[in-house]
Design an enzyme around this catalytic site. Structure first.
Site, PDB file in Angstrom:
ATOM      1  N   LYS A 179       6.451  -4.288  -4.077  1.00  0.00           N
ATOM      2  CA  LYS A 179       7.880  -3.959  -3.988  1.00  0.00           C
ATOM      3  C   LYS A 179       8.362  -4.030  -2.551  1.00  0.00           C
ATOM      4  CE  LYS A 179      11.771  -2.499  -5.657  1.00  0.00           C
ATOM      5  NZ  LYS A 179      12.539  -3.570  -6.303  1.00  0.00           N
ATOM      6  N   GLU A 204      17.880 -17.022  -8.867  1.00  0.00           N
ATOM      7  CA  GLU A 204      17.500 -15.633  -9.133  1.00  0.00           C
ATOM      8  C   GLU A 204      16.995 -15.466 -10.572  1.00  0.00           C
ATOM      9  OE1 GLU A 204      16.770 -13.159  -7.488  1.00  0.00           O
ATOM     10  OE2 GLU A 204      17.013 -11.432  -8.786  1.00  0.00           O
ATOM     11  N   CYS A 219       0.823  -1.225   0.000  1.00  0.00           N
ATOM     12  CA  CYS A 219       0.000   0.000   0.000  1.00  0.00           C
ATOM     13  C   CYS A 219       0.851   1.266   0.000  1.00  0.00           C
ATOM     14  CB  CYS A 219      -0.886   0.021   1.218  1.00  0.00           C
ATOM     15  SG  CYS A 219      -1.867  -1.456   1.435  1.00  0.00           S
ATOM     16  N   HIS A 233      17.923 -35.732  -9.764  1.00  0.00           N
ATOM     17  CA  HIS A 233      17.082 -36.221  -8.665  1.00  0.00           C
ATOM     18  C   HIS A 233      15.635 -35.756  -8.824  1.00  0.00           C
ATOM     19  CE1 HIS A 233      20.601 -37.761  -6.664  1.00  0.00           C
ATOM     20  NE2 HIS A 233      21.196 -36.587  -6.809  1.00  0.00           N
ATOM     21  N   LYS A 265      13.269 -14.154 -11.482  1.00  0.00           N
ATOM     22  CA  LYS A 265      13.017 -12.981 -12.344  1.00  0.00           C
ATOM     23  C   LYS A 265      11.988 -13.326 -13.408  1.00  0.00           C
ATOM     24  CE  LYS A 265      14.124 -10.386 -10.530  1.00  0.00           C
ATOM     25  NZ  LYS A 265      14.656 -10.395  -9.259  1.00  0.00           N
ATOM     26  N   GLU A 304       8.460 -13.832 -11.883  1.00  0.00           N
ATOM     27  CA  GLU A 304       7.857 -12.595 -11.383  1.00  0.00           C
ATOM     28  C   GLU A 304       7.203 -11.774 -12.486  1.00  0.00           C
ATOM     29  OE1 GLU A 304      10.357 -10.914  -7.601  1.00  0.00           O
ATOM     30  OE2 GLU A 304      11.426 -10.958  -9.493  1.00  0.00           O
ATOM     31  N   ASN A 338      -1.669   1.940   5.989  1.00  0.00           N
ATOM     32  CA  ASN A 338      -0.787   0.857   5.532  1.00  0.00           C
ATOM     33  C   ASN A 338      -0.542  -0.046   6.734  1.00  0.00           C
ATOM     34  OD1 ASN A 338      -0.570   2.181   3.148  1.00  0.00           O
ATOM     35  ND2 ASN A 338       1.642   2.493   3.230  1.00  0.00           N
ATOM     36  N   GLY A 339      -0.456  -1.354   6.501  1.00  0.00           N
ATOM     37  CA  GLY A 339      -0.173  -2.268   7.606  1.00  0.00           C
ATOM     38  C   GLY A 339      -1.367  -3.173   7.876  1.00  0.00           C
ATOM     39  N   TRP A 389      -3.117  -2.593  -1.449  1.00  0.00           N
ATOM     40  CA  TRP A 389      -2.760  -3.970  -1.823  1.00  0.00           C
ATOM     41  C   TRP A 389      -3.548  -4.844  -0.860  1.00  0.00           C
ATOM     42  CZ3 TRP A 389      -0.398  -8.369   0.222  1.00  0.00           C
ATOM     43  CH2 TRP A 389       0.135  -9.278  -0.703  1.00  0.00           C
ATOM     44  N   ARG A 423       5.037   0.199  -5.980  1.00  0.00           N
ATOM     45  CA  ARG A 423       5.020  -0.645  -4.789  1.00  0.00           C
ATOM     46  C   ARG A 423       4.085  -1.848  -4.945  1.00  0.00           C
ATOM     47  NH1 ARG A 423       6.573   2.486   0.010  1.00  0.00           N
ATOM     48  NH2 ARG A 423       5.131   1.304   1.281  1.00  0.00           N
TER      49      ARG A 423
END
Ligand code: G6P
Length: 614
Positions: free
Chosen positions: A609, A487, A2, A510, A491, A494, A101-102, A75, A27
Site C-alpha cells: 500500500k 486506471e 513493512c 497501432h 485495478k 492489481e 522499515n526501509g 515485505w 500495507r
C-alpha cells in the site's frame, strides 16, 4: 510495505502487538514476527513466513507474557520471504532485538566489517546489520545502548524506521527514523509505536510524529525524551490524532476495497466542503490563497506521482491545461528523479500521493526543491512526509484507505486537482464565467450520481462471473477518459492478476488491435460527452474483429448500447467531471472479477500500500 508495532506499559504486550499487526496487514507483507521481554526476563522472538494468522498459529502454547515488545510485518527486499529473514533480528549477544522499515544501502560493507570482527549473521537482510552494528559499538566503545544508537545511525546510509528492545533494560525502548515514518502513541503510563496510526488509534489519540533523523527514548511511566542524531535534545510535540476506529474497520462490508468504493459519495462531498462555494461561484483553496503570488508566477507545472496517483496526475494535466492554459508535464517520480530533468525556478511541482510516503515521489520533490521549484503536495495521509516536504498543498481528506488497490483516494485526488485548476483559472481569468459556473454548479451533484452508479453493484457482480475465463483485457478511452482506461486496467491487474492494458482508443489500431478476437474483452469508456463519434468508430473496429465490448455509456444512449455486448450506464455530467463517474463501474468490475476468481482483494500478492523503498 513493512509494518511496525511497539508497546511498553502496564498491559500484556502480545495481544496489543498482534492486533496492531493485523491492522497493518493492508500495507502488504510476506512474513511476520514478534519479540517480547517476557515475565521471566528472557527476550523471546517468534517469527514466520506468511500471514499474521500464521504467526498466531506458530506461537500457540508459547510463553507470550511480558509488558514490552515489538512486532513487524516484512515485505521482502534483501533476502527471500522466510522465517529467518523475518524481523525482529537479534544482536550477537542475544540481548538486543530490532525491527526495521526501509533500506540500509551500505549494509554490504558494514556487514563485511562486522564479520571481520567476528560477528555472525543469520539472515540475508540489511536489517540485521543495524542491530549488530549497535552491539559492536556498545562492546567496542564500552558504552550504553542509548549512546551507541546515534553513533550507529550516523554510520548508516539509507532509510529507516527502527525500534529496539534490550533484555537488560526491560523498562525501556528506543525508536528512530530517517526517511520512513514512525508515530508514537502516548497513553497513560504506556507508549505505543506504529509505522502508521492504525495500531495506535484504539488506545490513545495523543501522538507524536517522530521527526526526520530523530531518536525517541521511551521509559515506562516517564515522559518521552527525543534527540536528533547528534544527541541534541528536541521538543516532543504531542498532537491529536485525527482518525477514529470505525474508519479502519470494514463496517459490514466483506472487504475494505468494497467499503471504500461505496464511501465515494461521502469522500467526494468532503473534498469540496469549505472549498467550493456554489453560491458565490468560486473555489477557495487555502493552499492556493496563501501562496497566490508564487503560484500565479508559474509558467509551467510538473506533476510527479506513481501508480494510481499518476493516473490522477494525467487527468490533472488535462484539467489544468484546459482551464488555466498553463503547460503541464506529468512524470513518473521514479523516472523524473534519475533522468536529469529540466526544472526552472519558476516551475510549480505538484506531488500527488495517497500515502504521502512513496519514496520515489519524495525524492522527486527533493530534486525539484534543489532547483528552486515551488512544491505543492496533494496527499491523503495528514502529517505524512510528502505533505511536510511541500511548500503548500491540499489534503484529499478521503479518510484512511486500507484496501491496497486505491479507489476513494483516486477520486478525491481527481476532484482536488479539479478544484486546484478552477482556483488558478479563476485567479488568472483563463476560463469564461459561464464555463466555470456550469462546472461549479454541477460538482455538488457528483456524490448523488456516484450513489446511483453504486446501485448497479449487483448487475456488475453478475457480469463479472462471465469474464473469469479471460487472461487479457483491453481498456480504451479518449480525452479525460484515457487515464480512466489506464486506471481501470490497473485495478483489474492489481487484484485479479488478469493481464490488462489501457490505451487511448485511437492508438488501438497501432498495435493492440492485433490482439482482438472473439475471446478478448474490450472495455470502452464511451460517454456522450467528449469524443463520442470517434469512440463509436473505435467500438465498430473492435466489433468488426469479434471482440467482446463492455461499454460505459451515458444513461439513455442507445447507439453505443446497441453495438455493445454489455454496458453500464452512468449519469450525464460536465465533460471534465466524467472521470469521477466513469471510474466507478471499473472499480466494481475489477473487484467482482477478483472475487469471482477467489482472490484476496484487500491484500493482493506482491503489492504494498505504501511503497517506502525505491
Ligand atoms: C502502490 C499502491 C498504489 C498506489 C501507488 C502510489 O503501488 O499499491 O495503490 O497508487 O503505490 O502510492 P501513493 O501513496 O504515492 O499514492
Amino acid at each position: 510495505m513493512c509494518g511496525i508495532v511497539g508497546y511498553i506499559g502496564k498491559r500484556q504486550a502480545y495481544p496489543i502487538l498482534i492486533k496492531g499487526l493485523s491492522r497493518l496487514e493492508y500495507r502488504g507483507y510476506d512474513s511476520a514476527g514478534v519479540a517480547l521481554i517476557n515475565d521471566g526476563g528472557d527476550l523471546v522472538i517468534y517469527k514466520t513466513k506468511g500471514k499474521v494468522a500464521d504467526l498466531e498459529h506458530a506461537v500457540e502454547g508459547k510463553d507470550l507474557s511480558g509488558c514490552v515488545g515489538i512486532a513487524h510485518t516484512r515485505w521482502a527486499t534483501h533476502g527471500e520471504p522466510n522465517d529467518v529473514n523475518a524481523h525482529p533480528h537479534f544482536s550477537e549477544s542475544g540481548n538486543l532485538a530490532l525491527i526495521h522499515n526501509g533500506i540500509i544501502e551500505n549494509f554490504r560493507s558494514l556487514k563485511t566489517e562486522l564479520q571481520n570482527q567476528g560477528y555472525h549473521f543469520k539472515s540475508e537482510t540489511d536489517t540485521e546489520v543495524v542491530i549488530q552494528l549497535i552491539q559492536y559499538i556498545m562492546d567496542s566503545h564500552n558504552i550504553s545502548l542509548e549512546e551507541a544508537v546515534p553513533l550507529a545511525l550516523n554510520s548508516v546510509i539509507g532509510a529507516y524506521a527502527i525500534v529496539i528492545v534490550d533484555k537488560t533494560q526491560p523498562d525501556r525502548m528506543i525508536a528512530a527514523r530517517k526517511g520512513s515514518p514512525l508515530i508514537i502513541g502516548v497513553g497513560d503510563g504506556e507508549f505505543l509505536i506504529g509505522s502508521d496510526a492504525t495500531p495506535i488509534v484504539e488506545y490513545t489519540d495523543r501522538v507524536i510524529y517522530l521527526g526526520e533523523e530523530q531518536i525517541a527514548f521511551l521509559e515506562r511511566g516517564k515522559e518521552v525524551r527525543i534527540t536528533d542524531l547528534r544527541s541534541i535534545e528536541q521538543t516532543a510535540v504531542v498532537k491529536k490524532l485525527e482518525m477514529n476506529l470505525s474508519q479502519i474497520e470494514k463496517g459490514g462490508f466483506p472487504h475494505f476495497m468494497l467499503k471504500e468504493i461505496h464511501e465515494q459519495p461521502d469522500t467526494t462531498r468532503t473534498v469540496m466542503n469549505g472549498r467550493l462555494h456554489p453560491e458565490l461561484g468560486i473555489v477557495k483553496l487555502s493552499g492556493v490563497i496563501d501562496h497566490k503570488k508564487r503560484l500565479m508566477a508559474a509558467r509551467r507545472i510538473i506533476i510527479c506521482a506513481c501508480g494510481t496517483s499518476w493516473h490522477a496526475a494525467l487527468i490533472g494535466k488535462y484539467l489544468i491545461e484546459d482551464l488555466t492554459r498553463l503547460p503541464v508535464e506529468v512524470e513518473y517520480s521514479s523516472e523524473f528523479r534519475y533522468r536529469n530533468p529540466v526544472i526552472y525556478p519558476d516551475d510549480v511541482v505538484i506531488a500527488i500521493s495517497q500515502s504521502g510516503e512513496t519514496a520515489d515521489t519524495l525524492a522527486a520533490m527533493k530534486l525539484a526543491k534543489e532547483s528552486g521549484a515551488f512544491l505543492f503536495g496533494i496527499c491523503n495521509v495528514v502529517g505524512s512526509s510528502i505533505a511536510r516536504e511541500a511548500d503548500t498543498g491540499c489534503y484529499t481528506h478521503a479518510g484512511p484507505e486500507i484496501g491496497v488497490a486505491s479507489t476513494k483516494a483516486f477520486t478525491a485526488q481527481v476532484e482536488t486537482l479539479l478544484l486546484l485548476a478552477l482556483n488558478i483559472a479563476q485567479e488568472k481569468g483563463t476560463v469564461s464565467p459561464e464555463q466555470r459556473q456550469s462546472i461549479i454548479k454541477e460538482l455538488p451533484n457528483i456524490p448523488a450520481k456516484i450513489e446511483k452508479i453504486l446501485g448497479h453493484d449487483k448487475q456488475i457482480a453478475e457480469l463479472a462471473k462471465t469474464f473469469t475465463y479471460a487472461h487479457n483485457f483491453i481498456y480504451l478511452g479518449r480525452g479525460y477518459n484515457y487515464p480512466i482506461a489506464l486506471e481501470g486496467a490497473l485495478k483489474l491487474k492489481e487484484i485479479s492478476y488478469i493481464h490488462a492494458e489501457g490505451y487511448p482508443a485511437a492508438e488501438m489500431k497501432h498495435g493492440p488491435i492485433a490482439l482482438i478476437d472473439e475471446e478478448m474483452p474490450v472495455v470502452v469508456i464511451a460517454p456522450k460527452r467528449g469524443h463520442y463519434d470517434k469512440i463509436l468508430s473505435n467500438i465498430q473496429e473492435v466489433k468488426a474483429r469479434k471482440g467482446r465490448v463492455i461499454s460505459i455509456i451515458t444513461e439513455g444512449d442507445t447507439d453505443v448500447r446497441n453495438i455493445s455486448d454489455y454496458y453500464f450506464e452512468i449519469p450525464d455530467t460536465e465533460e471534465c467531471l466524467v472521470p469521477l463517474l466513469s471510474v466507478i463501474p471499473l472499480q466494481l468490475l475489477a473487484y467482482h472479477i477478483a472475487i469471482a476468481k477467489g482472490r484476496d482483494v484487500d491484500q493482493p500478492r506482491n503489492l504494498a500500500k505504501s511503497v517506502t523503498v525505491e
